[in-house]
Scaffold this motif. Sequence first.
Motif, PDB file in Angstrom:
ATOM      1  N   GLY A 125       5.813 -48.951  13.772  1.00  7.22           N
ATOM      2  CA  GLY A 125       6.108 -50.078  12.900  1.00  7.22           C
ATOM      3  C   GLY A 125       5.088 -51.182  12.971  1.00  7.22           C
ATOM      4  O   GLY A 125       4.733 -51.794  11.957  1.00  7.22           O
ATOM      5  N   THR A 126       4.584 -51.460  14.206  1.00  6.69           N
ATOM      6  CA  THR A 126       3.557 -52.478  14.392  1.00  6.69           C
ATOM      7  C   THR A 126       2.566 -51.998  15.441  1.00  6.69           C
ATOM      8  O   THR A 126       2.882 -51.121  16.264  1.00  6.69           O
ATOM      9  N   THR A 127       1.374 -52.605  15.435  1.00  7.00           N
ATOM     10  CA  THR A 127       0.387 -52.248  16.459  1.00  7.00           C
ATOM     11  C   THR A 127       0.840 -52.730  17.835  1.00  7.00           C
ATOM     12  O   THR A 127       0.539 -52.091  18.849  1.00  7.00           O
ATOM     13  N   ALA A 128       1.544 -53.848  17.899  1.00  6.76           N
ATOM     14  CA  ALA A 128       2.032 -54.370  19.184  1.00  6.76           C
ATOM     15  C   ALA A 128       3.026 -53.404  19.817  1.00  6.76           C
ATOM     16  O   ALA A 128       2.983 -53.135  21.027  1.00  6.76           O
ATOM     17  N   ALA A 129       3.918 -52.861  19.004  1.00  7.18           N
ATOM     18  CA  ALA A 129       4.905 -51.908  19.524  1.00  7.18           C
ATOM     19  C   ALA A 129       4.222 -50.616  19.970  1.00  7.18           C
ATOM     20  O   ALA A 129       4.596 -50.015  20.996  1.00  7.18           O
ATOM     21  N   PHE A 130       3.207 -50.187  19.220  1.00 10.06           N
ATOM     22  CA  PHE A 130       2.483 -48.972  19.606  1.00 10.06           C
ATOM     23  C   PHE A 130       1.701 -49.207  20.895  1.00 10.06           C
ATOM     24  O   PHE A 130       1.600 -48.305  21.739  1.00 10.06           O
ATOM     25  N   LEU A 131       1.162 -50.411  21.060  1.00  3.58           N
ATOM     26  CA  LEU A 131       0.429 -50.740  22.288  1.00  3.58           C
ATOM     27  C   LEU A 131       1.338 -50.606  23.511  1.00  3.58           C
ATOM     28  O   LEU A 131       0.897 -50.136  24.565  1.00  3.58           O
ATOM     29  N   GLU A 132       2.590 -50.994  23.373  1.00  6.50           N
ATOM     30  CA  GLU A 132       3.534 -50.833  24.478  1.00  6.50           C
ATOM     31  C   GLU A 132       3.698 -49.358  24.836  1.00  6.50           C
ATOM     32  O   GLU A 132       3.783 -49.002  26.021  1.00  6.50           O
ATOM     33  N   LEU A 133       3.748 -48.508  23.826  1.00  8.68           N
ATOM     34  CA  LEU A 133       3.829 -47.061  24.079  1.00  8.68           C
ATOM     35  C   LEU A 133       2.605 -46.571  24.838  1.00  8.68           C
ATOM     36  O   LEU A 133       2.714 -45.744  25.758  1.00  8.68           O
ATOM     37  N   MET A 134       1.433 -47.046  24.445  1.00  7.14           N
ATOM     38  CA  MET A 134       0.200 -46.624  25.109  1.00  7.14           C
ATOM     39  C   MET A 134       0.213 -46.995  26.582  1.00  7.14           C
ATOM     40  O   MET A 134      -0.097 -46.162  27.455  1.00  7.14           O
ATOM     41  N   ASN A 135       0.555 -48.237  26.889  1.00  3.27           N
ATOM     42  CA  ASN A 135       0.533 -48.680  28.282  1.00  3.27           C
ATOM     43  C   ASN A 135       1.631 -48.018  29.107  1.00  3.27           C
ATOM     44  O   ASN A 135       1.450 -47.747  30.300  1.00  3.27           O
ATOM     45  N   LYS A 136       2.755 -47.718  28.492  1.00  3.36           N
ATOM     46  CA  LYS A 136       3.809 -46.992  29.190  1.00  3.36           C
ATOM     47  C   LYS A 136       3.386 -45.556  29.471  1.00  3.36           C
ATOM     48  O   LYS A 136       3.637 -45.021  30.561  1.00  3.36           O
ATOM     49  N   ARG A 137       2.725 -44.941  28.507  1.00  2.00           N
ATOM     50  CA  ARG A 137       2.318 -43.535  28.660  1.00  2.00           C
ATOM     51  C   ARG A 137       1.288 -43.370  29.763  1.00  2.00           C
ATOM     52  O   ARG A 137       1.346 -42.391  30.535  1.00  2.00           O
ATOM     53  N   VAL A 138       0.328 -44.280  29.855  1.00  4.35           N
ATOM     54  CA  VAL A 138      -0.691 -44.126  30.901  1.00  4.35           C
ATOM     55  C   VAL A 138      -0.089 -44.325  32.288  1.00  4.35           C
ATOM     56  O   VAL A 138      -0.524 -43.686  33.259  1.00  4.35           O
ATOM     57  N   LYS A 139       0.926 -45.164  32.398  1.00  4.99           N
ATOM     58  CA  LYS A 139       1.592 -45.326  33.693  1.00  4.99           C
ATOM     59  C   LYS A 139       2.310 -44.041  34.076  1.00  4.99           C
ATOM     60  O   LYS A 139       2.357 -43.664  35.254  1.00  4.99           O
ATOM     61  N   GLN A 140       2.873 -43.344  33.076  1.00  6.72           N
ATOM     62  CA  GLN A 140       3.523 -42.062  33.354  1.00  6.72           C
ATOM     63  C   GLN A 140       2.535 -41.029  33.874  1.00  6.72           C
ATOM     64  O   GLN A 140       2.911 -40.128  34.634  1.00  6.72           O
ATOM     65  N   MET A 141       1.281 -41.146  33.487  1.00  8.48           N
ATOM     66  CA  MET A 141       0.243 -40.210  33.961  1.00  8.48           C
ATOM     67  C   MET A 141      -0.262 -40.566  35.354  1.00  8.48           C
ATOM     68  O   MET A 141      -1.053 -39.833  35.924  1.00  8.48           O
ATOM     69  N   GLY A 142       0.167 -41.692  35.900  1.00 10.55           N
ATOM     70  CA  GLY A 142      -0.324 -42.127  37.200  1.00 10.55           C
ATOM     71  C   GLY A 142      -1.536 -43.014  37.133  1.00 10.55           C
ATOM     72  O   GLY A 142      -2.212 -43.237  38.150  1.00 10.55           O
ATOM     73  N   CYS A 143      -1.819 -43.560  35.951  1.00  6.23           N
ATOM     74  CA  CYS A 143      -2.994 -44.430  35.777  1.00  6.23           C
ATOM     75  C   CYS A 143      -2.619 -45.865  36.120  1.00  6.23           C
ATOM     76  O   CYS A 143      -2.335 -46.684  35.233  1.00  6.23           O
ATOM     77  N   THR A 144      -2.609 -46.187  37.399  1.00  4.14           N
ATOM     78  CA  THR A 144      -2.175 -47.504  37.859  1.00  4.14           C
ATOM     79  C   THR A 144      -3.223 -48.582  37.629  1.00  4.14           C
ATOM     80  O   THR A 144      -2.926 -49.771  37.756  1.00  4.14           O
ATOM     81  N   ASN A 145      -4.452 -48.200  37.308  1.00  5.47           N
ATOM     82  CA  ASN A 145      -5.525 -49.182  37.106  1.00  5.47           C
ATOM     83  C   ASN A 145      -5.917 -49.317  35.637  1.00  5.47           C
ATOM     84  O   ASN A 145      -7.010 -49.794  35.332  1.00  5.47           O
ATOM     85  N   THR A 146      -5.042 -48.884  34.733  1.00  2.00           N
ATOM     86  CA  THR A 146      -5.366 -48.901  33.309  1.00  2.00           C
ATOM     87  C   THR A 146      -4.374 -49.751  32.532  1.00  2.00           C
ATOM     88  O   THR A 146      -3.162 -49.644  32.733  1.00  2.00           O
ATOM     89  N   GLU A 147      -4.910 -50.603  31.653  1.00  2.00           N
ATOM     90  CA  GLU A 147      -4.091 -51.378  30.725  1.00  2.00           C
ATOM     91  C   GLU A 147      -4.924 -51.642  29.481  1.00  2.00           C
ATOM     92  O   GLU A 147      -6.099 -52.025  29.580  1.00  2.00           O
ATOM     93  N   PHE A 148      -4.343 -51.427  28.324  1.00  2.00           N
ATOM     94  CA  PHE A 148      -5.041 -51.640  27.061  1.00  2.00           C
ATOM     95  C   PHE A 148      -4.559 -52.932  26.405  1.00  2.00           C
ATOM     96  O   PHE A 148      -3.369 -53.262  26.462  1.00  2.00           O
ATOM     97  N   GLY A 149      -5.526 -53.627  25.771  1.00  2.00           N
ATOM     98  CA  GLY A 149      -5.201 -54.900  25.119  1.00  2.00           C
ATOM     99  C   GLY A 149      -4.890 -54.756  23.651  1.00  2.00           C
ATOM    100  O   GLY A 149      -4.251 -55.630  23.056  1.00  2.00           O
ATOM    101  N   ASN A 150      -5.335 -53.680  23.002  1.00  2.00           N
ATOM    102  CA  ASN A 150      -4.973 -53.385  21.612  1.00  2.00           C
ATOM    103  C   ASN A 150      -5.177 -51.901  21.356  1.00  2.00           C
ATOM    104  O   ASN A 150      -5.679 -51.170  22.217  1.00  2.00           O
ATOM    105  N   VAL A 151      -4.817 -51.431  20.175  1.00  2.00           N
ATOM    106  CA  VAL A 151      -4.824 -49.990  19.912  1.00  2.00           C
ATOM    107  C   VAL A 151      -6.223 -49.447  19.674  1.00  2.00           C
ATOM    108  O   VAL A 151      -6.465 -48.247  19.840  1.00  2.00           O
ATOM    109  N   SER A 152      -7.167 -50.292  19.279  1.00  2.00           N
ATOM    110  CA  SER A 152      -8.514 -49.822  18.965  1.00  2.00           C
ATOM    111  C   SER A 152      -9.461 -49.883  20.154  1.00  2.00           C
ATOM    112  O   SER A 152     -10.455 -49.169  20.213  1.00  2.00           O
ATOM    113  N   GLY A 153      -9.151 -50.755  21.137  1.00  2.00           N
ATOM    114  CA  GLY A 153     -10.049 -50.945  22.270  1.00  2.00           C
ATOM    115  C   GLY A 153     -11.157 -51.935  22.010  1.00  2.00           C
ATOM    116  O   GLY A 153     -12.024 -52.145  22.864  1.00  2.00           O
TER     117      GLY A 153
END
Length: 499
Positions: A181-209
């Motif tokens: 629905g929005t890029t902000a909501a999708f960004l939350e999915l991205m940051n949640k997904r990388v944590k599920q992979m064990g990426c504790t040192n990764t955080e994205f600020g927007n969907v494009s990078g």
Amino acid sequence: MKKVKCLSLILSVLLLMQSVLVPAAAETETTQTEQAETEQAITAQTEELPFGTVCIQKGCRTINGMAPLAGSEKKLDTAQSVFLYETNSNTVVYAYNPDVKLHPGTLAKIVMALIVVENCGMDDVVTVTEGIQSYVPAGVNKVQSESLKSNEQIKVRDLLYALLLINANDAAVALAHHVSGTTAAFLELMNKRVKQMGCTNTEFGNVSGLYTAVSNSTARDMARIVQEATKNETFREVFGAKSYQIPDTNMVKGRKEFKTQNYMIDDSTLQDFYDSRVTGGFASYYESYGASIVCTAEYKNMNFIAVILGATRTFAENGWMPLNYGNFNEMSDLLEYAFNSFKINRIIYEGMALSTFKVNGGECNAVGQANVNVDTVVPVNAQMKNIQMNYKAVDGGLTAPIKKDQMIATLEVVYRTSVLTEVEVYAMSDVRRADKTGVTIRSAAVEGSKGTPGFLSALGTICVIVLGVAIAYLAFNAYMRNRIRARRRKRRAQRRRNN
């Protein structure tokens, strides 16, 4: 005669003391030694890492390996962070600053593509958001040869190819809006997904990078992301594509075919970096973040994930023609190093006899075997004699009886300073107790070196010495008495003859 009796009495007392006290001393000494060894073993176990973590913390096993097989010295010219991982054998081959946080640039789109293929069908139709261009920063990559139009209806497949082949930011916005629905909501999915992979040192600020200072990741985390993403067949297909043409839509007809911007996988645009072993990849460049790239590459029986972050790109005087691409140049060097310097060997075979282990009270030693096959990357000139096998019996030692397939030891396999793997060792056959086979086991006392047990042991030694001296004295004394008696008898006989 009285002297002889007294001396015999003293010797008897000394021998009695030696026979009673020395064994007791030896037993006490043995007990103290065993207690000290037990305390040392407990201390060592406390200080040592648990089984299964040594090959990670002190070795190269799994993507979390902290001691790469080839070390961590700088090998590439400008890359700020490098990670080289072989997936078939779970071996970290080389790493340089693998856990340093850096800006990943548009590599964030890899996570975006993974979420899309996990949540959408490739033939799902996306209706492009009204005013799509207002969501996309000016001067960035867009769908070729015409940007997306408001209310254009286009398939998820078409947007994914545009996203990963040409880094299209309008495709990123359209997909984010379609899924969340929005890029902000999708960004939350991205940051949640990388944590599920064990990426504790990764955080994205927007969907494009792009155009965000808060994005950060590491070379190791990007390798984790690629490893997870390439498990998905649809993702692998797009990730390894060389070109694509978007079919006609309700708004745009005759879009031209576009080529991938990953020059490692296609030579139609730039021939310098093409490598037939590369099976997929994605590159990123922005002046503020540097030149980065991730690649998958396969040759013979090795399959690598290679990550380079923050390489330096240099340009000619005209300001736009690259003299050195940084990411592509150094990825070429890294892959040449990987495929020319290493090979995969099977170092442990299932059912392989490994070593023998002493069994206290057993009729024989136990023979240990492995119940798994273990493959690992090793240097091309490495031989089995270069690999060190370190065994450790369970609980500090084995006691009979031992059953077949009972775990009796653990094994650390070491090459130079890196632990390649850890293996559980099992008994190949039963080992019965010696008293069940008619075999008598004799043990020797352990001599002490200090304290009361040492004094008693010394006393026993003195008793033995005194006994030896006394026996020698008595023997000499008896010899002299016999000689004197013989002389006396001879003189008496002489007198009788003279008379």
